[in-house]
Design an enzyme around this catalytic site. Structure first.
Site: not given
Ligand code: NAP
Length: 260
Positions: A165, A148
């Site tokens: 985080y 991130s």
């Molecule tokens: P999201 O919609 O909350 O998706 C998170 C995913 O990770 C879900 O599939 C969740 O499924 C899974 N997950 C969470 N904890 C887990 C665990 N312990 N074991 C296995 N799976 C797990 O979030 P997102 O925004 O798509 O995030 C995806 C990645 O992008 C993350 O690493 C996040 O930090 C990064 N990111 C996102 C943003 C943003 O603005 N969206 C910005 C910077 C970085 P379950 O909850 O069912 O396990």
């Protein structure tokens, strides 16, 4: 020499995407599948995982998956075995699963800190370690870690509180460099993507309050949109990036290019 179209193809490859059940992980899985890879997606909860598998299949993907907590070494080992059983050994690993906890550092509960580090950083390490064993033997592998921009810089006191985080994502960027340096000799490339803000379940609570801030402080003036992540992942997974390793690519509308 391969044509550019050939460079971006992933036919015959097996990709494993953690956190592939929704949000950025689901889009990345879709992109890898559109380039020809078979995709194995994992997450903890079936309620999002099973519909994601169905919708990827409906869109034409070769897709399977199973539940897995990325922080549990036994589950990680079994998942890598199941992915190989479904489609063949893992060629492309995307460590995308992530979670956060919003509390000021001085009040952050230790169990929340540990859980955030475990999901983001330890999970990335465990899956990389398990997949690398086969990649080293086959002298080929691609690992993409989803960090991130929060791991690249701090935020002012009015910013979101997410010390665990930020530490985990900075750790992922460091781990990306170290694994890239150590595993290049085995034909494994390791890179990271650092997203800015994208509308997903993770950000649905905060993003509406940040739109004005993004307009002023992100050169492109907006959050990321659907479809703006998968091409980056395909680039890093494919031969199009064959001389790129150890890098963190910010996908953030230019926000980390701004100096105040
Ligand atoms: P999201 O919609 O909350 O998706 C998170 C995913 O990770 C879900 O599939 C969740 O499924 C899974 N997950 C969470 N904890 C887990 C665990 N312990 N074991 C296995 N799976 C797990 O979030 P997102 O925004 O798509 O995030 C995806 C990645 O992008 C993350 O690493 C996040 O930090 C990064 N990111 C996102 C943003 C943003 O603005 N969206 C910005 C910077 C970085 P379950 O909850 O069912 O396990």
């Amino acid at each position: 020499m391969q044509t550019v179209t050939q460079l971006f193809r992933l036919d015959g490859r097996t990709a494993l995407v953690t956190g592939g059940s929704r949000g950025l992980g689901e889009e990345i899985a879709q992109g890898l599948a559109e380039s020809g890879a078979s995709v194995y997606i994992v997450a903890r909860r079936e309620k999002w995982l099973l519909p994601a598998i169905e919708s990827l299949r409906a869109a034409g993907a070769k897709c399977a998956g199973s539940v897995c907590d990325v922080a549990d070494p036994a589950q990680v080992k079994e998942t890598v075995r199941l992915a190989a059983e479904a489609f063949g050994p893992v060629d492309i690993l995307v460590n995308n699963a992530g979670a956060t906890w919003g509390a000021p550092a001085e009040e952050m509960p230790l169990d929340k800190w540990e859980s955030v580090i475990a999901t983001n950083l330890t999970g990335t390490f465990l899956f990389s370690q398990e997949c690398a064993k086969g990649m080293i033997a086959r002298k080929h592998g691609r690992i993409i870690n989803v960090a991130s921009i929060a791991g690249m810089r701090g935020s002012l006191p009015r910013g979101i509180h997410c010390s665990g985080y930020v530490a985990a994502k900075a750790g992922i960027i460091g781990l990306t460099r170290e694994l890239a340096c150590k595993w290049a000799q085995y034909g494994i490339r390791v890179n990271a993507i650092a997203p800015g803000f994208f509308p997903t379940r993770m950000t649905e609570g905060v993003l509406p309050h940040l739109i004005e801030d993004l307009k002023q402080n992100v050169p492109m003036g907006r959050p990321g949109r659907d479809g703006e992540m998968k091409g980056v992942a395909v680039f890093l997974a494919s031969d199009a990036s064959n001389y790129v390793t150890g890098q963190t690519l910010a996908v953030d509308g230019g926000s980390t290019s701004v100096t105040v």
